[in-house]
Design an enzyme around this catalytic site. Structure first.
Site, PDB file in Angstrom:
ATOM      1  N   CYS A   1       2.800  18.814 -22.257  1.00 36.34           N
ATOM      2  CA  CYS A   1       1.641  19.307 -23.006  1.00 36.34           C
ATOM      3  C   CYS A   1       1.090  20.587 -22.396  1.00 36.34           C
ATOM      4  O   CYS A   1       0.163  21.184 -22.928  1.00 36.34           O
ATOM      5  CB  CYS A   1       0.553  18.232 -23.061  1.00 36.34           C
ATOM      6  SG  CYS A   1      -0.394  18.102 -21.533  1.00 36.34           S
TER       7      CYS A   1
ATOM      8  N   GLN B   1       0.842  -1.196   0.000  1.00 33.76           N
ATOM      9  CA  GLN B   1       0.000   0.000   0.000  1.00 33.76           C
ATOM     10  C   GLN B   1       0.881   1.252   0.000  1.00 33.76           C
ATOM     11  O   GLN B   1       0.394   2.355  -0.137  1.00 33.76           O
ATOM     12  CB  GLN B   1      -0.895  -0.008   1.244  1.00 33.76           C
ATOM     13  CG  GLN B   1      -1.846  -1.195   1.311  1.00 33.76           C
ATOM     14  CD  GLN B   1      -2.494  -1.322   2.679  1.00 33.76           C
ATOM     15  OE1 GLN B   1      -3.495  -0.669   2.976  1.00 33.76           O
ATOM     16  NE2 GLN B   1      -1.898  -2.133   3.542  1.00 33.76           N
ATOM     17  N   ASN B   2       2.185   1.044   0.199  1.00 32.75           N
ATOM     18  CA  ASN B   2       3.120   2.160   0.323  1.00 32.75           C
ATOM     19  C   ASN B   2       3.468   2.748  -1.039  1.00 32.75           C
ATOM     20  O   ASN B   2       3.627   2.022  -2.013  1.00 32.75           O
ATOM     21  CB  ASN B   2       4.388   1.702   1.043  1.00 32.75           C
ATOM     22  CG  ASN B   2       4.075   1.187   2.430  1.00 32.75           C
ATOM     23  OD1 ASN B   2       2.979   1.382   2.941  1.00 32.75           O
ATOM     24  ND2 ASN B   2       5.034   0.500   3.029  1.00 32.75           N
TER      25      ASN B   2
ATOM     26  N   GLU C   1       0.988  -3.384  17.125  1.00 41.32           N
ATOM     27  CA  GLU C   1      -0.295  -3.332  17.845  1.00 41.32           C
ATOM     28  C   GLU C   1      -1.286  -4.333  17.271  1.00 41.32           C
ATOM     29  O   GLU C   1      -1.085  -4.848  16.172  1.00 41.32           O
ATOM     30  CB  GLU C   1      -0.935  -1.947  17.693  1.00 41.32           C
ATOM     31  CG  GLU C   1      -0.174  -0.811  18.311  1.00 41.32           C
ATOM     32  CD  GLU C   1      -0.747   0.548  17.872  1.00 41.32           C
ATOM     33  OE1 GLU C   1      -0.105   1.560  18.167  1.00 41.32           O
ATOM     34  OE2 GLU C   1      -1.819   0.570  17.215  1.00 41.32           O
TER      35      GLU C   1
ATOM     36  N   HIS D   1      -1.443   1.381  -4.243  1.00 46.13           N
ATOM     37  CA  HIS D   1      -1.794   2.802  -4.093  1.00 46.13           C
ATOM     38  C   HIS D   1      -0.867   3.722  -4.899  1.00 46.13           C
ATOM     39  O   HIS D   1      -0.793   4.931  -4.638  1.00 46.13           O
ATOM     40  CB  HIS D   1      -1.802   3.191  -2.606  1.00 46.13           C
ATOM     41  CG  HIS D   1      -2.835   2.448  -1.822  1.00 46.13           C
ATOM     42  ND1 HIS D   1      -2.816   2.347  -0.459  1.00 46.13           N
ATOM     43  CD2 HIS D   1      -3.912   1.724  -2.227  1.00 46.13           C
ATOM     44  CE1 HIS D   1      -3.847   1.602  -0.049  1.00 46.13           C
ATOM     45  NE2 HIS D   1      -4.521   1.215  -1.096  1.00 46.13           N
TER      46      HIS D   1
HETATM   47  N1  APR Z   1       6.593  -2.441  12.672  1.00 44.33           N
HETATM   48  C1  APR Z   1       5.387  -3.049  12.443  1.00 44.33           C
HETATM   49  N2  APR Z   1       4.198  -2.374  12.452  1.00 44.33           N
HETATM   50  C2  APR Z   1       4.241  -1.062  12.737  1.00 44.33           C
HETATM   51  C3  APR Z   1       5.452  -0.364  13.011  1.00 44.33           C
HETATM   52  C4  APR Z   1       6.667  -1.118  12.969  1.00 44.33           C
HETATM   53  N3  APR Z   1       7.849  -0.560  13.197  1.00 44.33           N
HETATM   54  N4  APR Z   1       5.162   0.945  13.261  1.00 44.33           N
HETATM   55  C5  APR Z   1       3.805   1.071  13.131  1.00 44.33           C
HETATM   56  N5  APR Z   1       3.246  -0.126  12.822  1.00 44.33           N
HETATM   57  C6  APR Z   1       1.846  -0.432  12.537  1.00 44.33           C
HETATM   58  C7  APR Z   1       0.807   0.372  13.314  1.00 44.33           C
HETATM   59  O1  APR Z   1       0.475  -0.268  14.536  1.00 44.33           O
HETATM   60  C8  APR Z   1      -0.386   0.364  12.338  1.00 44.33           C
HETATM   61  O2  APR Z   1      -1.196  -0.793  12.531  1.00 44.33           O
HETATM   62  O3  APR Z   1       1.639  -0.092  11.169  1.00 44.33           O
HETATM   63  C9  APR Z   1       0.281   0.270  10.964  1.00 44.33           C
HETATM   64  C10 APR Z   1       0.238   1.543  10.121  1.00 44.33           C
HETATM   65  O4  APR Z   1      -1.100   1.802   9.822  1.00 44.33           O
HETATM   66  P1  APR Z   1      -1.544   3.068   8.944  1.00 44.33           P
HETATM   67  O5  APR Z   1      -0.823   4.259   9.412  1.00 44.33           O
HETATM   68  O6  APR Z   1      -3.022   3.078   8.965  1.00 44.33           O
HETATM   69  O7  APR Z   1      -0.980   2.722   7.488  1.00 44.33           O
HETATM   70  P2  APR Z   1      -1.574   1.741   6.384  1.00 44.33           P
HETATM   71  O8  APR Z   1      -2.256   0.573   6.970  1.00 44.33           O
HETATM   72  O9  APR Z   1      -0.499   1.489   5.423  1.00 44.33           O
HETATM   73  O10 APR Z   1      -2.680   2.699   5.676  1.00 44.33           O
HETATM   74  C11 APR Z   1      -3.324   2.221   4.549  1.00 44.33           C
HETATM   75  O11 APR Z   1      -4.293   4.366   4.146  1.00 44.33           O
HETATM   76  O12 APR Z   1      -3.931   6.578   4.323  1.00 44.33           O
HETATM   77  C12 APR Z   1      -4.062   5.561   3.423  1.00 44.33           C
HETATM   78  O13 APR Z   1      -3.183   5.337   1.250  1.00 44.33           O
HETATM   79  C13 APR Z   1      -2.816   5.368   2.589  1.00 44.33           C
HETATM   80  O14 APR Z   1      -1.720   3.299   1.973  1.00 44.33           O
HETATM   81  C14 APR Z   1      -2.303   4.000   3.029  1.00 44.33           C
HETATM   82  C15 APR Z   1      -3.548   3.328   3.540  1.00 44.33           C
END
Ligand code: APR
Length: 239
Positions: free
Chosen positions: A147, A98-99, A212, A116
């Site tokens: 363009c 998703q990154n 978490e 994404h």
């Molecule tokens: N190692 C493992 N997990 C981690 C760490 C770490 N070092 N640090 C944070 N986390 C976990 C958090 O607990 C959380 O569950 O990573 C997760 C990050 O969640 P989000 O910030 O919601 O990111 P993501 O799930 O990628 O979001 C999905 O939402 O905003 C949109 O397009 C954007 O691709 C993104 C999508």
């Protein structure tokens, strides 16, 4: 649990990893919803929707230019590197992310489905052409296409469909995988998060790695608590 998860990984002939912002947290790239997360300080509806861009493309670009600057300073961490190593282990491996930060590419992963999009690619809002651009900071905001059209970041905004065919490819990979590794995602955004129950229904072992609990921790066959930069190297090569 780590030993069990390692065994499942070693026995699997086909592996899918689904990653989110958490895998890049240890590289200094802010997550979205965690502490200090982007959505704690910025409103997605003001910065990450086609409507926001139509309203004020310069404001949106100022934010993406800032994020690109942050990411340009970041380096892949041992979590990214472990997944790249897993891909080289000879088993079938698909990395679904998703990154938009491009750190998986820089870590040496190749088979990457970017659900994404990619913050290092631009798309013209007039002619639709796409091109890579890694300049930080950008000399002029909003950047323009040859363009003359206004360029937008090559990412998927809220309310927009995923790149055609890409999600179907991810679903297909998950349905035929032995193991799904779910790393650093809050599993709050769809359709990406729906890949987890799809994997479960297909009889795939789901291994979650997160600092978490998430809404998917209950259905995971194994949910490992900790930083992915520490846990993934243990899972992939037992150290
Ligand atoms: N190692 C493992 N997990 C981690 C760490 C770490 N070092 N640090 C944070 N986390 C976990 C958090 O607990 C959380 O569950 O990573 C997760 C990050 O969640 P989000 O910030 O919601 O990111 P993501 O799930 O990628 O979001 C999905 O939402 O905003 C949109 O397009 C954007 O691709 C993104 C999508």
């Amino acid at each position: 649990m780590i030993e069990q998860a390692r065994q499942w990984l070693q026995e699997a002939t086909s592996i899918v990893a689904l990653t989110g912002a958490g895998i890049s947290a240890e590289s200094g790239v802010p997550t979205f919803r965690g502490d200090g997360g982007l959505w704690r300080n910025f409103k997605p509806e003001e910065l990450a929707t086609p409507e926001a861009f139509a309203r004020d493309p310069k404001l949106v670009w100022e934010w993406y230019d800032w994020r690109r600057g942050l990411i340009a300073e970041a380096k892949p961490n041992p979590g990214h590197t472990a997944l790249a190593k897993l891909e080289r282990s000879g088993r079938e491996m698909t990395l679904v992310t998703q990154n938009v930060d491009g750190l998986h590419d820089r870590a040496g992963s190749y088979r990457i489905l970017k659900l994404h999009g990619d913050i290092w690619r631009f798309r013209c809002t007039t002619c639709g052409s796409e091109w890579p651009d890694r300049r930080t900071p950008l000399p002029k905001l909003p950047p323009k296409c040859q363009c003359g059209g206004i360029a937008r970041p090559g990412v998927v905004w809220f309310g927009e469909p995923l790149p055609p065919g890409l999600f179907a490819e991810a679903q297909h990979a998950v349905e035929s995988a032995g193991v799904l590794l779910v790393v650093g995602t809050s599993a709050a955004v769809y359709p990406a998060a729906s890949l987890i129950p799809v994997a479960k229904r297909a009889g795939c072992k789901v291994i979650e790695v997160n600092t978490e609990d998430t809404p998917m921790s209950e259905i995971a066959d194994c949910s490992l608590r900790g930083q992915s930069g520490e846990i993934l190297p243990q899972l992939v090569d037992g150290r």
